[in-house]
Design an enzyme around this catalytic site. Structure first.
Site, PDB file in Angstrom:
ATOM      1  N   ASP A  99     -32.693 -49.102 -34.218  1.00  0.00           N
ATOM      2  CA  ASP A  99     -33.107 -47.902 -32.842  1.00  0.00           C
ATOM      3  C   ASP A  99     -34.394 -48.979 -32.463  1.00  0.00           C
ATOM      4  O   ASP A  99     -34.736 -48.033 -31.809  1.00  0.00           O
ATOM      5  CB  ASP A  99     -32.889 -47.232 -33.221  1.00  0.00           C
ATOM      6  CG  ASP A  99     -32.992 -46.428 -34.225  1.00  0.00           C
ATOM      7  OD1 ASP A  99     -34.155 -46.886 -34.567  1.00  0.00           O
ATOM      8  OD2 ASP A  99     -32.936 -45.003 -34.595  1.00  0.00           O
ATOM      9  N   SER A 100     -35.678 -49.266 -33.718  1.00  0.00           N
ATOM     10  CA  SER A 100     -36.961 -49.862 -32.822  1.00  0.00           C
ATOM     11  C   SER A 100     -36.493 -50.555 -32.010  1.00  0.00           C
ATOM     12  O   SER A 100     -37.620 -51.329 -31.129  1.00  0.00           O
ATOM     13  CB  SER A 100     -37.481 -50.346 -34.296  1.00  0.00           C
ATOM     14  OG  SER A 100     -36.442 -51.102 -34.735  1.00  0.00           O
ATOM     15  N   ASP A 131     -28.096 -49.812 -36.465  1.00  0.00           N
ATOM     16  CA  ASP A 131     -28.973 -47.757 -37.098  1.00  0.00           C
ATOM     17  C   ASP A 131     -27.902 -47.300 -36.347  1.00  0.00           C
ATOM     18  O   ASP A 131     -27.270 -48.155 -35.390  1.00  0.00           O
ATOM     19  CB  ASP A 131     -29.623 -48.426 -36.802  1.00  0.00           C
ATOM     20  CG  ASP A 131     -30.952 -47.818 -37.010  1.00  0.00           C
ATOM     21  OD1 ASP A 131     -31.329 -47.153 -38.721  1.00  0.00           O
ATOM     22  OD2 ASP A 131     -32.160 -48.240 -36.650  1.00  0.00           O
ATOM     23  N   LYS A 174     -26.548 -47.222 -40.373  1.00  0.00           N
ATOM     24  CA  LYS A 174     -28.218 -46.177 -40.966  1.00  0.00           C
ATOM     25  C   LYS A 174     -28.256 -44.903 -40.664  1.00  0.00           C
ATOM     26  O   LYS A 174     -27.556 -45.433 -39.696  1.00  0.00           O
ATOM     27  CB  LYS A 174     -28.986 -47.225 -40.885  1.00  0.00           C
ATOM     28  CG  LYS A 174     -30.424 -46.416 -41.696  1.00  0.00           C
ATOM     29  CD  LYS A 174     -31.582 -47.868 -42.301  1.00  0.00           C
ATOM     30  CE  LYS A 174     -32.064 -47.673 -40.291  1.00  0.00           C
ATOM     31  NZ  LYS A 174     -33.051 -47.094 -39.765  1.00  0.00           N
ATOM     32  N   GLU A 204     -30.526 -41.589 -40.262  1.00  0.00           N
ATOM     33  CA  GLU A 204     -31.905 -40.734 -40.349  1.00  0.00           C
ATOM     34  C   GLU A 204     -31.681 -39.356 -41.054  1.00  0.00           C
ATOM     35  O   GLU A 204     -30.676 -38.859 -40.319  1.00  0.00           O
ATOM     36  CB  GLU A 204     -32.661 -40.788 -39.636  1.00  0.00           C
ATOM     37  CG  GLU A 204     -33.152 -41.965 -39.333  1.00  0.00           C
ATOM     38  CD  GLU A 204     -34.053 -42.272 -37.811  1.00  0.00           C
ATOM     39  OE1 GLU A 204     -34.492 -40.871 -38.079  1.00  0.00           O
ATOM     40  OE2 GLU A 204     -34.570 -42.771 -37.706  1.00  0.00           O
ATOM     41  N   GLU A 207     -39.167 -44.406 -45.524  1.00  0.00           N
ATOM     42  CA  GLU A 207     -40.551 -45.257 -44.578  1.00  0.00           C
ATOM     43  C   GLU A 207     -41.981 -44.223 -44.929  1.00  0.00           C
ATOM     44  O   GLU A 207     -41.662 -43.024 -44.964  1.00  0.00           O
ATOM     45  CB  GLU A 207     -39.785 -44.839 -42.764  1.00  0.00           C
ATOM     46  CG  GLU A 207     -40.885 -45.423 -42.079  1.00  0.00           C
ATOM     47  CD  GLU A 207     -40.152 -45.746 -40.717  1.00  0.00           C
ATOM     48  OE1 GLU A 207     -38.592 -45.843 -40.750  1.00  0.00           O
ATOM     49  OE2 GLU A 207     -41.194 -45.497 -39.718  1.00  0.00           O
TER      50      GLU A 207
HETATM   51  O1  KIV Z   1     -35.338 -49.095 -36.693  1.00  0.00           O
HETATM   52  C1  KIV Z   1     -35.756 -49.337 -38.318  1.00  0.00           C
HETATM   53  O2  KIV Z   1     -36.444 -50.635 -37.264  1.00  0.00           O
HETATM   54  C2  KIV Z   1     -36.013 -48.888 -39.178  1.00  0.00           C
HETATM   55  C3  KIV Z   1     -36.744 -49.691 -39.942  1.00  0.00           C
HETATM   56  C4  KIV Z   1     -37.968 -49.526 -39.273  1.00  0.00           C
HETATM   57  C5  KIV Z   1     -36.404 -49.494 -41.105  1.00  0.00           C
HETATM   58  O3  KIV Z   1     -35.313 -48.151 -38.833  1.00  0.00           O
END
Ligand code: KIV
Length: 272
Positions: free
Chosen positions: A52-53, A91, A121, A123, A190
Site C-alpha cells: 500500500d506504499s 497489502d 498482508k 498490519e 518494520e
Molecule cells: O507497503 C509497503 O511497501 C510495505 C513495506 C514497507 C513492507 O508494507
C-alpha cells in the site's frame, strides 16, 4: 542470471518455510505495475509485495491511508499478470479489515479472487487477530506486519523507530507469537531495533522479513522505488540505494526533449 529460462518453480508458502529452515535468506521487493513486476521477478526476487506504499510512490499521498481496496486490486492484477516465479503478496489497505471479521474476510477474498495473488498482508497483532484467523480459516495465506505500521501513523504521530521501550518491545514479541500461532506464513517487522528483530526470528519458526530491522532476520524487504533511486527525499538509515534511476531518467528525458527541439529526432531511419 535470469530465472526465466525453463522449468520455473513458483515460490510457495512451503518454499518460504523451507528457506527459513535451511537458513537461506528471503529477498522481497515491492512492485505495483506489470513492467516493473516482470523485471523484479526475472531478477530472482523471492517475494513481490504489492504494497500500500503505492499510495505514496504511485499516487503521491503523504500516508498509505487513502488507497482503496479497488485500487489495490487494480495494481495487484497488473503485477500478477507479469509474475512467473515470485510469491505475490497484496497489502490489505486501511479500512478493508479493521471493522468486522466478516468485512475483513470479504476484502481478502476479493483480493485473492480478482488478482490471483498468493497471499495478503495485514498490519497489527492482537487488535486484528479475530479477522486474521477468519481469513486464514478461509484458506488465504497471510503475511503479518508489526513494528512501524504506516496505517497507524496518526496514532504514532511520526515514522520514528518503534519498540525501543521495553513495554512496546514486549507487546511486539507477544503479537509476533500470536501471529505465528494463528498460522501466518511470514511476518514483516518494520523499523525496530535489530536485537529485538533477531530475537523474534530466532524464537519463531515462521519466516521473519525485516525492513529497517537489521541482519538477524530471515529476509529483507525494500520499496523498489527507494532502492532504485526513483523516489525523492526519502533517505532513512536502513535504505541502501542500488541505482540512481531518477538521474538516468532525467538525463534520458532531457536528451529526448533536446532532440525534439533541435529536430534531431526522428531521423530518416526512424520514420516510414
Ligand atoms: O507497503 C509497503 O511497501 C510495505 C513495506 C514497507 C513492507 O508494507
Amino acid at each position: 542470471m535470469s530465472v526465466h529460462t525453463e522449468n520455473i518453480r513458483k515460490v510457495t508458502v512451503r518454499s518460504l518455510a523451507d528457506m527459513k529452515r535451511r537458513g537461506e535468506k528471503i529477498s522481497m521487493l515491492t512492485a505495483y505495475d506489470y513492467t516493473t513486476a516482470g523485471i523484479v521477478d526475472e531478477a530472482g526476487t523471492d517475494v513481490i509485495l504489492v504494497g500500500d506504499s503505492a499510495a505514496n510512490v504511485i499516487c503521491g499521498h503523504a500516508t498509505t491511508l487513502p488507497i482503496t481496496l479497488d485500487q489495490m486490486i487494480f495494481l495487484g492484477q497488473a503485477v500478477c499478470r507479469a509474475v512467473k516465479r515470485a510469491f505475490v503478496v497484496v497489502d490489505m489497505p486501511f479500512g478493508s479489515y479493521q471493522t468486522q471479521p466478516a468485512e475483513a474476510v470479504a476484502s481478502a477474498i476479493r483480493i485473492m479472487k480478482e488478482t490471483r495473488a498468493d497471499a495478503v498482508k495485514m498490519e497489527g497483532g492482537e487488535e486484528i487477530i479475530d479477522s486474521l484467523r477468519r481469513i486464514l480459516d478461509a484458506g488465504i495465506p497471510v503475511f503479518g506486519h508489526l513494528g512501524l505500521m504506516p496505517q497507524s501513523i496518526n496514532k504514532y504521530g511520526s515514522f520514528a523507530l518503534r519498540a525501543k521501550e521495553e513495554a512496546e518491545a514486549e507487546k511486539l514479541m507477544r503479537d509476533a507469537r500470536l501471529l505465528a500461532e494463528a498460522g501466518c506464513c511470514a511476518i514483516v517487522l518494520e523499523k525496530i531495533p535489530a536485537v529485538l528483530a533477531a530475537q523474534v526470528a530466532s524464537e519463531l519458526t515462521v519466516p521473519i522479513i525485516g525492513i529497517g530491522a537489521g541482519a538477524g532476520v530471515d529476509g529483507q524487504v525494500l520499496v523498489s522505488h527507494d532502492m532504485l533511486g526513483l523516489s525523492r527525499d526519502f533517505a532513512p538509515k536502513f535504505l541502501r540505494r542500488y541505482a540512481d534511476l531518477q538521474k538516468l531518467m532525467n538525463e534520458a528525458i532531457k536528451s529526448y526533449v533536446s532532440d525534439v527541439k533541435t529536430g534531431d529526432f526522428p531521423n530518416e531511419n526512424e520514420q516510414y
